[in-house]
Design a protein around this motif. Structure first.
Motif, PDB file in Angstrom:
ATOM      1  N   GLY A 128       0.829  -1.205   0.000  1.00  0.00           N
ATOM      2  CA  GLY A 128       0.000   0.000   0.000  1.00  0.00           C
ATOM      3  C   GLY A 128       0.861   1.251   0.000  1.00  0.00           C
ATOM      4  O   GLY A 128       0.619   2.191  -0.764  1.00  0.00           O
ATOM      5  N   VAL A 129       1.914   1.260   0.847  1.00  0.00           N
ATOM      6  CA  VAL A 129       2.810   2.419   0.912  1.00  0.00           C
ATOM      7  C   VAL A 129       3.481   2.636  -0.447  1.00  0.00           C
ATOM      8  O   VAL A 129       3.536   3.753  -0.973  1.00  0.00           O
ATOM      9  CB  VAL A 129       3.881   2.212   2.005  1.00  0.00           C
ATOM     10  CG1 VAL A 129       4.924   3.308   1.949  1.00  0.00           C
ATOM     11  CG2 VAL A 129       3.240   2.176   3.374  1.00  0.00           C
ATOM     12  N   PHE A 167       1.757   8.714  -6.090  1.00  0.00           N
ATOM     13  CA  PHE A 167       0.611   9.595  -6.265  1.00  0.00           C
ATOM     14  C   PHE A 167       0.576  10.721  -5.240  1.00  0.00           C
ATOM     15  O   PHE A 167      -0.140  11.698  -5.415  1.00  0.00           O
ATOM     16  CB  PHE A 167      -0.699   8.793  -6.164  1.00  0.00           C
ATOM     17  CG  PHE A 167      -0.819   7.746  -7.236  1.00  0.00           C
ATOM     18  CD1 PHE A 167      -1.137   8.107  -8.543  1.00  0.00           C
ATOM     19  CD2 PHE A 167      -0.590   6.412  -6.949  1.00  0.00           C
ATOM     20  CE1 PHE A 167      -1.223   7.148  -9.532  1.00  0.00           C
ATOM     21  CE2 PHE A 167      -0.689   5.447  -7.942  1.00  0.00           C
ATOM     22  CZ  PHE A 167      -0.996   5.821  -9.235  1.00  0.00           C
ATOM     23  N   ALA A 168       1.306  10.568  -4.140  1.00  0.00           N
ATOM     24  CA  ALA A 168       1.238  11.559  -3.073  1.00  0.00           C
ATOM     25  C   ALA A 168       2.040  12.790  -3.465  1.00  0.00           C
ATOM     26  O   ALA A 168       3.034  12.688  -4.181  1.00  0.00           O
ATOM     27  CB  ALA A 168       1.776  10.971  -1.780  1.00  0.00           C
ATOM     28  N   THR A 212       0.544   2.046   9.459  1.00  0.00           N
ATOM     29  CA  THR A 212      -0.683   2.682   8.963  1.00  0.00           C
ATOM     30  C   THR A 212      -0.605   4.212   8.878  1.00  0.00           C
ATOM     31  O   THR A 212      -1.187   4.775   7.965  1.00  0.00           O
ATOM     32  CB  THR A 212      -1.902   2.296   9.817  1.00  0.00           C
ATOM     33  OG1 THR A 212      -1.600   2.525  11.172  1.00  0.00           O
ATOM     34  CG2 THR A 212      -2.277   0.854   9.605  1.00  0.00           C
ATOM     35  N   PRO A 213       0.114   4.921   9.801  1.00  0.00           N
ATOM     36  CA  PRO A 213       0.171   6.373   9.629  1.00  0.00           C
ATOM     37  C   PRO A 213       0.734   6.792   8.274  1.00  0.00           C
ATOM     38  O   PRO A 213       0.262   7.764   7.682  1.00  0.00           O
ATOM     39  CB  PRO A 213       1.087   6.831  10.765  1.00  0.00           C
ATOM     40  CG  PRO A 213       0.947   5.806  11.791  1.00  0.00           C
ATOM     41  CD  PRO A 213       0.757   4.522  11.053  1.00  0.00           C
ATOM     42  N   MET A 272      -0.409   9.839   3.639  1.00  0.00           N
ATOM     43  CA  MET A 272      -0.311  10.038   2.186  1.00  0.00           C
ATOM     44  C   MET A 272      -1.702  10.177   1.578  1.00  0.00           C
ATOM     45  O   MET A 272      -1.920  11.020   0.700  1.00  0.00           O
ATOM     46  CB  MET A 272       0.475   8.899   1.549  1.00  0.00           C
ATOM     47  CG  MET A 272       1.970   9.093   1.698  1.00  0.00           C
ATOM     48  SD  MET A 272       2.924   8.076   0.598  1.00  0.00           S
ATOM     49  CE  MET A 272       2.958   6.556   1.509  1.00  0.00           C
ATOM     50  N   ALA A 273      -2.641   9.366   2.056  1.00  0.00           N
ATOM     51  CA  ALA A 273      -4.007   9.477   1.550  1.00  0.00           C
ATOM     52  C   ALA A 273      -4.570  10.859   1.877  1.00  0.00           C
ATOM     53  O   ALA A 273      -5.222  11.494   1.036  1.00  0.00           O
ATOM     54  CB  ALA A 273      -4.892   8.395   2.170  1.00  0.00           C
ATOM     55  N   TYR A 274      -4.267  11.360   3.067  1.00  0.00           N
ATOM     56  CA  TYR A 274      -4.681  12.709   3.479  1.00  0.00           C
ATOM     57  C   TYR A 274      -4.114  13.748   2.514  1.00  0.00           C
ATOM     58  O   TYR A 274      -4.810  14.661   2.083  1.00  0.00           O
ATOM     59  CB  TYR A 274      -4.189  12.947   4.901  1.00  0.00           C
ATOM     60  CG  TYR A 274      -4.560  14.272   5.518  1.00  0.00           C
ATOM     61  CD1 TYR A 274      -5.844  14.519   5.950  1.00  0.00           C
ATOM     62  CD2 TYR A 274      -3.593  15.258   5.692  1.00  0.00           C
ATOM     63  CE1 TYR A 274      -6.168  15.726   6.533  1.00  0.00           C
ATOM     64  CE2 TYR A 274      -3.904  16.466   6.274  1.00  0.00           C
ATOM     65  CZ  TYR A 274      -5.193  16.697   6.695  1.00  0.00           C
ATOM     66  OH  TYR A 274      -5.508  17.891   7.279  1.00  0.00           O
TER      67      TYR A 274
END
Lengths: 242, 259
Positions: free
Chosen positions: A168-169, A175-176, A230-231, A236-238
Motif C-alpha cells: 500500500g505504501v 501519487f502523493a 498505517t500512519p 499520504m491518503a490525506y
C-alpha cells in the motif's frame, strides 16, 4: 534488598548512557576541537538522565507491564470482542492524538503545505491542516491496534498483513504530493511514545498468552509494527485527498 | 535553584498531561467494562508514579546536558568553517562531509542504546523467549541498524537523491528477508523498527537533518530535513532480521557439522 537492586539498576542505566557521552565528548574535543561549554550542567544533566531511566524501568516492571497484561487477561476472560476492540482503538487513538512529537511534526507539515501553496497562507488554514493531520495519524494508530489485536485473536500470519501494508505504501507514494512524502514516512516513526510502547507490548503478549493456540513470541509482537505502518498510508491518503 | 524547581515542575506537569489520556482510558475501562479491582492497586500506582518521575527526570536531564550540546555539534559539523570552504563558490563533493556520516552513525548508535522504549521491548522479548533472545544482543542489532540508517540518510541529504528510492528499496529488502527469516523473530523485528525513534533519538536526529539541509547548497530544509526518522525505523528491521538469520544459519551449521 531493594536498595541493592536500585543501585544495580542505576549502574546499568549509566552503562546505557555511556556511549552517548563518549560520542559527544570525543567529537566535541577531538574533532571539532572546542571545549565543553558548561561542564557542570553536563554532569548534573547526565545524573538526571540516569536517575530518570532507572525510575522508569522500576515503574515499568512494577506497573505498566503487569497492568497491560492484567487487562489483556481480563478482556480474554470476559470474551467480549466488541469491548476489546473498542479498548484497542481508544488506546491507540488516545495516546497518539496528544503525542508531543506528533504535534511538532504536524505543525511543521502545515508550514510546508502553506509555503508550497497547497493550502491558504493563513493561520487558520495552517491550524486546521495540522489538526486534520493529527486526527488522521491518531485514527490510523487506533485502526492499527484494532487490526493487530484482531490478528492475534484470529491467528492471521503477521507477514501477510505487513507485506500488504508495505505494498500500500509503495503504491501510494508516486501519487502523493512530494511535500508530504517525507512527513508521511516520518510520522510512522514518531507515533509510539515511551508509555504507549510498554503498555501495547504487554497487551499483545498478554493476549497471545491468554488465548489458546497462540504463541506469545510469534503472535504477541507486531502491534507496534502496525502502529508505525498505517500512519504512512493514512497521511499520504490525506495529502492526496486535500 | 528556584527557577530550576519551577522548570522541573513544569516538565513534570507536561509529562502528566501526556499520560492523562492513557490513564483516563485505563481507569475508564477498568471501572466500566472490566469491573474488577486491580490485583495490587497500591503497587501499580507507585509504579505509575515512578514512570512519571522517571520520564520527567530523563527529559529534564536530556534538555540540560545532551540536547544543547548535540544540536550545537550538528550545526558545527555542517558549518562551512569546519568543512573549510565557502559553499557559494563551488559545490562540495559528498566525500567532504565524511565526519558528518561518522557523527550520524555514532549518535544514532548511542542514542538508540539509551532509548527507553527499546529497552522495554527488549526486556519483554528476553522474558518471553526464555532467554533465547538476549536483550543486549537485540539492542545492539537495533542500534547498528539505526546507525547505518542515519548515516545513509545523511548521505541522501548531501547528495539530494530522492527519499523514496531508498525507502522503497529498503522495503523490498525487508520483504525478501521476511520470506527467509525464522517465523519467531518477524513480529519482534517489525516492532523494533517502530520503537527506535522516540524521546532521545528524534530531537538529535532532527537537528542533524535540518542543520545538514541548511548547510548543503541546493537543499531545502523544509523538504530535505525530513526523512531521517524514516531511515531510522527501516534499517533496524533489516538488522534484526539479518541478525536472526545469521544466528539461525550458524545454529544449523554447527548442528549439521556435529552430526
Amino acid at each position: 534488598m531493594l536498595e541493592i537492586r536500585f543501585i544495580k539498576q542505576l549502574f546499568s542505566s549509566f552503562l546505557d548512557l555511556l556511549p552517548i557521552l563518549a560520542v559527544v565528548l570525543i567529537f566535541q574535543v577531538l574533532i571539532i576541537g572546542q571545549p565543553i561549554p558548561d561542564i557542570t550542567r553536563l554532569i548534573i544533566g547526565t545524573l538526571f538522565v540516569i536517575l530518570g531511566l532507572t525510575l522508569f524501568i522500576q515503574g515499568l516492571e512494577q506497573s505498566l507491564f503487569p497492568l497491560g497484561e492484567a487487562m489483556a487477561y481480563a478482556f480474554a476472560k470476559k470474551g467480549s470482542l466488541f469491548w476489546l476492540l473498542t479498548f484497542a482503538f481508544c488506546l491507540g487513538f488516545g495516546t497518539t492524538v496528544a503525542e508531543p512529537a506528533l504535534i511538532a511534526i504536524a505543525k511543521e507539515a502545515a508550514n510546508i503545505a502553506s509555503k508550497g501553496n497547497i493550502i491558504e497562507q493563513t493561520e487558520a488554514a495552517r491550524d486546521s491542516y495540522a489538526l486534520g493531520l493529527r486526527i488522521t495519524v491518531a485514527l490510523s494508530v487506533g485502526f492499527a491496534i484494532v487490526i493487530g489485536v484482531l490478528r492475534i485473536i484470529r491467528g492471521w500470519p503477521l507477514y501477510y498483513l505487513i507485506i500488504g501494508g508495505y505494498c500500500g505504501v509503495l503504491i501510494l507514494t508516486p501519487f502523493a504530493p512530494a511535500e508530504i512524502i517525507g512527513i508521511a514516512y516520518d510520522s510512522g516513526g514518531v507515533t509510539t511514545s515511551t508509555i504507549t510502547v510498554p503498555l501495547v507490548t504487554a497487551l499483545g503478549v498478554g493476549l497471545a498468552t491468554a488465548i489458546k493456540g497462540r504463541n506469545p513470541m510469534i503472535d504477541g509482537f507486531g502491534l507496534i509494527a502496525f502502529a508505525s505502518l498505517t500512519p504512512m498510508i493514512f497521511v499520504m491518503a490525506y495529502g492526496i485527498l486535500l | 535553584m528556584i527557577a530550576w524547581s519551577i522548570h522541573f515542575a513544569l516538565s513534570l506537569l507536561a509529562t502528566c498531561r501526556d499520560i492523562l489520556p492513557i490513564a483516563g482510558i485505563i481507569i475508564g475501562f477498568q471501572l466500566l467494562v472490566i469491573r474488577k479491582p486491580l490485583a495490587h492497586p497500591k503497587k501499580t500506582l507507585i509504579g505509575f508514579l515512578y514512570v512519571l518521575l522517571g520520564i520527567a527526570f530523563f527529559l529534564e536531564g536530556l534538555e540540560m546536558a545532551l540536547f544543547p550540546l548535540g544540536k550545537l555539534m550538528a550545526t558545527q559539523l555542517t558549518s562551512p568553517e569546519f568543512l573549510g570552504f565557502n559553499p557559494n563558490q563551488q559545490p562540495l563533493s559528498w566525500q567532504a562531509y565524511s565526519w558528518v556520516y561518522v557523527f550520524a552513525a555514532s549518535i544514532g548508535f548511542a542514542t538508540t542504546l539509551a532509548e527507553p522504549s527499546l529497552l522495554a521491548v527488549a526486556l519483554k522479548a528476553e522474558q518471553i523467549s526464555g532467554g533465547a533472545i538476549h536483550a543486549w544482543g537485540l539492542r545492539i542489532a537495533v542500534s547498528i541498524g539505526v546507525a547505518f540508517g542515519i548515516a545513509l540518510g545523511a548521505f541522501r541529504i548531501v547528495t539530494g537523491i530522492e527519499l523514496y528510492y531508498f525507502i522503497i528499496s529498503g522495503y523490498v529488502v525487508v520483504l525478501i528477508q521476511t520470506f527467509f527469516a525464522p517465523k519467531m523473530i518477524i513480529g519482534l523485528a517489525y516492532d523494533s523498527g517502530g520503537v527506535t525513534t522516540s524521546t532521545v533519538t528524534v530531537p538529535l536526529v532532527t537537528a542533524l537533518g535540518l542543520g545538514l539541509a541548511e548547510a548543503v547548497p541546493g537543499r531545502n530544509p523544509l523538504l530535505d530535513g525530513f526523512g531521517l526518522i524514516a531511515f531510522a525505523s527501516l534499517f533496524p528491521i533489516i538488522a534484526v532480521l539479518g541478525y536472526a538469520q545469521l544466528a539461525h544459519w550458524l545454529g544449523t551449521r554447527t548442528r549439521s557439522s556435529k552430526s
